[in-house]
Design a protein around this motif. Structure first.
Motif, PDB file in Angstrom:
ATOM      1  N   ALA A 272      38.769  46.364  18.864  1.00  0.00           N
ATOM      2  CA  ALA A 272      38.540  47.109  17.625  1.00  0.00           C
ATOM      3  C   ALA A 272      38.453  48.599  17.911  1.00  0.00           C
ATOM      4  N   GLY A 273      37.796  48.961  19.024  1.00  0.00           N
ATOM      5  CA  GLY A 273      37.687  50.368  19.399  1.00  0.00           C
ATOM      6  C   GLY A 273      39.043  50.989  19.669  1.00  0.00           C
ATOM      7  N   LYS A 274      40.036  50.169  20.046  1.00  0.00           N
ATOM      8  CA  LYS A 274      41.399  50.650  20.274  1.00  0.00           C
ATOM      9  C   LYS A 274      42.257  50.541  19.024  1.00  0.00           C
ATOM     10  N   GLY A 275      41.666  50.054  17.936  1.00  0.00           N
ATOM     11  CA  GLY A 275      42.432  49.916  16.708  1.00  0.00           C
ATOM     12  C   GLY A 275      43.223  48.626  16.617  1.00  0.00           C
ATOM     13  N   VAL A 276      42.950  47.662  17.476  1.00  0.00           N
ATOM     14  CA  VAL A 276      43.657  46.379  17.457  1.00  0.00           C
ATOM     15  C   VAL A 276      42.787  45.398  16.684  1.00  0.00           C
ATOM     16  N   THR A 277      43.165  45.130  15.438  1.00  0.00           N
ATOM     17  CA  THR A 277      42.325  44.278  14.588  1.00  0.00           C
ATOM     18  C   THR A 277      43.076  43.115  13.968  1.00  0.00           C
TER      19      THR A 277
ATOM     20  N   ALA B   7      45.271  46.176  25.235  1.00  0.00           N
ATOM     21  CA  ALA B   7      44.936  46.895  24.006  1.00  0.00           C
ATOM     22  C   ALA B   7      45.426  48.336  24.013  1.00  0.00           C
TER      23      ALA B   7
ATOM     24  N   ARG C 118      47.776  49.623  21.413  1.00  0.00           N
ATOM     25  CA  ARG C 118      47.337  49.319  20.044  1.00  0.00           C
ATOM     26  C   ARG C 118      48.373  48.466  19.304  1.00  0.00           C
TER      27      ARG C 118
ATOM     28  N   THR D 287      50.335  46.015  16.911  1.00  0.00           N
ATOM     29  CA  THR D 287      50.112  45.552  15.537  1.00  0.00           C
ATOM     30  C   THR D 287      51.112  44.475  15.138  1.00  0.00           C
TER      31      THR D 287
ATOM     32  N   GLY E 131      35.981  54.778  25.462  1.00  0.00           N
ATOM     33  CA  GLY E 131      36.511  53.441  25.257  1.00  0.00           C
ATOM     34  C   GLY E 131      35.698  52.364  25.923  1.00  0.00           C
TER      35      GLY E 131
END
Length: 835
Positions: A293-298, A321, A324, A326, A19
């Motif tokens: 982004a690496g944690k899937g938070v976009t 983060a 994650r 959303t 990470g």
């Protein structure tokens, strides 16, 4: 046995690294250094990472450590859980051993350092008051005092020298302290291990690093939280890396330090070409987005909210983060609390509650987590595993976990403001837990404040009581600070830090102010200054004030401020007339000043208060011995031996008393018993050598002096004693060597000049001999033995007028001395003796 695959720690590190985002330039700089030749001017031997709290220094340092390992480096990571240079070395050794490189000799010396450190206080009590030659202070002691040196560097000076006595007044104490310490401990190395451990340990560390460098391409040391460790590490590190004082440093060593401030220009400015400064700023927006982004938070609204709340601080970006998030429905909600910054997307209420509860202790392990989390037993293991994996929880020395300050502080504020009464109740419950553990640990301990575990638990208990706002918490913490000072400077600093932390965390300004003031006094001055502040402004009761003044007096005594130290002991006795240790310490300083009658009176009182204290009785006997009260000395030393038959000091002192009284058989017996108990007791060996001299056994005399000097090679008195023995045996060349060594150690040692002059005269080196004898008489104009030797030398050199003048001077001082002249001197001085 080798493991078939990666360890748990390896897997955890790999997941953590997965990470890691950002800091590409810093990582590239560090990685490139391993590919740069050692002789290349671009190669750097030290990197210093610096930036504000939360900027990601520890994360980067851990990443740099992994990069170093990829290059085959042997590595060690140390933070402020190590409170001194020896503790740093111990942690390095522990981590190297885990990588297959044991530092055996360093481990041996570290163990010896710990043992000697705990013995030092007892040794000082047993020997500080009188193990010098009976003839009083040497002129060398006066020179030491005038030079502002304390016993040739053997006294642990804790602050700037102030309030120095007149050199004549101070000289006796210097001589006695120097001899007693050198004689008490095993050898010169043991003395250094107590008073200047870095001087002994550092050369060994460097030799073992050199050995490790033979099998590892690189060695990398990572020193984190440098803003806290620099006060004791920075000078040592600079001296080790830039001078030859401790030996050669392997060129393949790379040192990485990390702290909040840049390096000091005064100390490191001259070696900038060898150091790389690595300043860290908060993440750029691109770096923060990359981590998210690496944690899937976009989701853009969520990303913008994280950027707003975190300010780009990596620890906050990573924490926010972690779950994650959303759901952006509440992004920008103005009612969001500080805690929401870190846990707003954590949906499990048990996890949220555990994270908040476990922010209260300053440190965590499994037991503390269990006490703080207040959750069902079946959930403890999973919750602890989850919490350990959170980015804001870092592992420090000894396996303890700590929250990052940037995260912990607002969590504490939020909890305190949400329900002040509940906050105080939880703090009290934790205090009770630590008190129970402390009481359990303390059962059977003689000296609680000497036990590291007990002190840690006491600190934790005090911290939580201070946070709870208990009325007596601050006065009790200040009373405990007195005891902490008695346990040494490192413990005093840690205790002051408890006050600082509790004051900040509980928003208790009086507590924080005390912590800041005590910390400043310790950092800029000494324990004595911190105790002076406490005595001036804290509401201590009389017994606590008395103990504070005893400890302060001891610190002042160690710094040479004898007048001020004596005044502190006087105040302590006035405040608490039943405090035996105050009389004992005052007796010590009175003995240093040559007032043995007053010292004996103080020890009378100490013994009356604690009649079965063998140490006090033995010290009174020693003062009687120095004062030539032989009957009283024998009485006390015999009683001390009855109370404690293993007291080697009492046996030796009684043996020395017998020797002076002419009871040589009793002297041999007692000194032999002392040496049975402590075979490497140098002072007892030197004293027994005097007995052998009186018995005419020069072979055994020299054998004991040889052993004493093997143990304490830089002991001037023993050097002079052996020089005299060699001179008497006709071995003048060897005698001159020993006496020259003694004078190098103590440039104003009167009897060493006289003895060397006599040996030089025997060797026919008359001009040198006359210079030495002149110096001896200059230092002590009534020195009859030196005047006799000079008279004979003047006569041999046909300087008749000078010879006659010396003979007349001796006749005025001690007519019998002329009758006791050895035959060769009587022959050469015959005409002057009858004229």
């Amino acid at each position: 046995m080798a493991q078939p695959g990666p360890s748990m720690q390896d897997l955890i590190r790999q997941r953590t690294r997965a990470g890691f985002v950002g800091r590409s330039a810093e990582r590239a700089l560090f990685r490139a250094n391993f590919a740069t030749a050692l002789h290349d001017e671009r190669h750097r031997f030290r990197f210093h990472v610096h930036g504000n709290a939360g900027v990601g220094k520890t994360f980067l340092v851990r990443e740099l450590e992994q990069i170093a390992r990829e290059q085959g480096a042997l590595t060690a990571y140390v933070d402020d859980s190590a409170g001194s240079v020896p503790e740093v070395m111990a942690e390095i050794s522990r981590q190297f051993a885990a990588q297959g490189h044991r530092l055996k000799e360093l481990n041996r010396l570290l163990a010896a350092h710990e043992e000697r450190r705990h013995e030092a206080a007892l040794a000082a009590l047993a020997t500080l008051d009188g193990q010098a030659a009976d003839t009083g202070p040497s002129t060398g002691g006066r020179a030491v005092a005038r030079g502002g040196m304390i016993a040739l560097g053997m006294v642990p000076v804790v602050g700037p020298l102030a309030g120095m006595l007149d050199a004549e007044q101070f000289a006796g104490g210097v001589d006695r302290f120097r001899e007693s310490v050198m004689a008490r401990f095993r050898n010169h190395e043991d003395v250094q291990l107590v008073f200047a451990p870095e001087q002994v340990l550092t050369p060994v560390l460097l030799r073992e690093l050199a050995d490790a460098a033979a099998s590892a391409p690189w060695i990398a040391l990572f020193l984190d939280t440098y803003e806290r460790t620099a006060p004791y590490l920075d000078h040592w590190l600079h001296e080790t890396m830039t001078t030859d004082r401790h030996g050669a440093v392997p060129a393949t060593l790379v040192v990485v330090t990390a702290g909040q401030r840049p390096l000091g220009a005064t100390r490191w400015g001259g070696v900038r070409d060898f150091v790389a400064e690595v300043p860290l700023a908060p993440f750029t927006e691109d770096e923060a987005r990359g981590l998210l982004a690496g944690k899937g938070v976009t989701a853009e609204p969520v990303v913008e909210e994280v950027l707003r709340l975190s300010g780009g601080l990596p620890v906050l970006v990573s924490t926010l983060a972690e779950s994650r998030p959303t759901d952006a429905d509440d992004v920008g909600d103005p009612s969001a609390t500080a805690v929401d910054r870190f846990l707003k997307w954590e949906q499990d209420p048990a996890r949220r509650a555990a994270a908040l509860s476990c922010a209260l202790p300053r440190w965590l392990d499994g037991d503390v987590f269990r006490a703080a989390a207040d959750c069902p037993e079946e959930e403890l293991a999973s919750l602890y595993t989850w919490l350990r994996g959170m980015p804001f929880v870092v592992e420090r020395g000894g396996g303890r976990l700590r929250y990052h300050d940037v995260v912990r502080a607002p969590m504490l504020r939020a909890e305190r403001r949400r329900s002040p009464r509940e906050w105080a109740g939880r703090q009290r419950r934790l205090a009770r837990t630590f008190r129970e553990w402390r009481e359990e640990t303390g059962r059977g301990l003689e000296d609680l404040w000497a036990d590291d575990t007990w002190r840690d638990l006491r600190q934790a208990e005090a911290y939580h009581l201070l946070c709870a706002g208990d009325r007596d918490a601050l006065p009790q913490a200040l009373r405990d600070f007195v005891h902490a000072c008695g346990a040494g400077e490192v413990m005093a600093v840690r205790w002051a830090r408890v006050l600082v932390d509790a004051g900040q965390d509980a928003d208790a300004e009086p507590v924080a102010e005390w912590g800041r003031k005590l910390t400043t006094a310790l950092d800029t001055e000494s324990i004595a200054a911190a105790l002076a502040l406490l005595l001036s402004h804290a509401a201590l009761d009389a017994p606590d004030q008395a103990r504070a003044r005893v400890i302060r007096g001891d610190e002042l005594r160690g710094a040479g401020a004898y007048t001020d130290a004596l005044a502190e002991y006087d105040r302590a006795v006035a405040l608490d007339p039943d405090l035996a240790v105050a009389y004992r310490y005052r007796a010590g300083i009175r003995g240093d000043l040559g007032d043995h009658d007053a010292a004996i009176a103080d020890l009378d009182r100490a013994v009356a208060l604690e009649p079965n204290h063998a140490g006090y009785v033995a010290l009174r006997g020693e003062h009687h011995r120095i004062a030539r009260h032989d009957t009283e000395a024998l009485r006390d030393l015999t009683e001390a031996i009855r109370l404690d038959p293993a007291n080697d000091f009492a046996w030796a002192s009684r043996g020395a008393t017998h020797e002076r009284r002419g009871d040589l058989d009793a002297a041999l017996s007692d000194l032999g018993r002392s040496l049975d108990l402590k075979p490497d007791y140098a002072w007892a060996l030197a004293r027994r050598a005097r007995v052998w001299r009186s018995l005419g056994d020069s072979a055994r005399q020299l054998a004991d002096l040889d052993r004493a000097l093997a143990l304490t090679p830089d002991w001037p008195w023993a050097r002079c004693e052996r020089g005299d023995a060699l001179r008497t045996a006709g071995r003048d060349e060897e005698a001159v060597a020993d006496l020259t060594h003694a004078l190098a150690l103590d440039p104003a040692y009167t009897s060493a000049y006289a003895s060397r002059g006599a040996s030089l005269a025997h060797l026919g080196r008359h001009t040198e001999a006359l210079a030495d004898l002149n110096r001896a008489v200059e230092l002590r104009p009534t020195y009859v033995w030196a005047l006799c030797r000079r008279a004979a030398l003047h006569a041999t050199m046909d300087q008749h007028q000078q010879a006659r003048a010396d003979v007349e001077h001796v006749r005025d001082l001690d007519p019998g001395a002329l009758q006791r002249l050895p035959d060769p001197d009587r022959a050469v001085l015959g005409p002057f003796l009858t004229g």
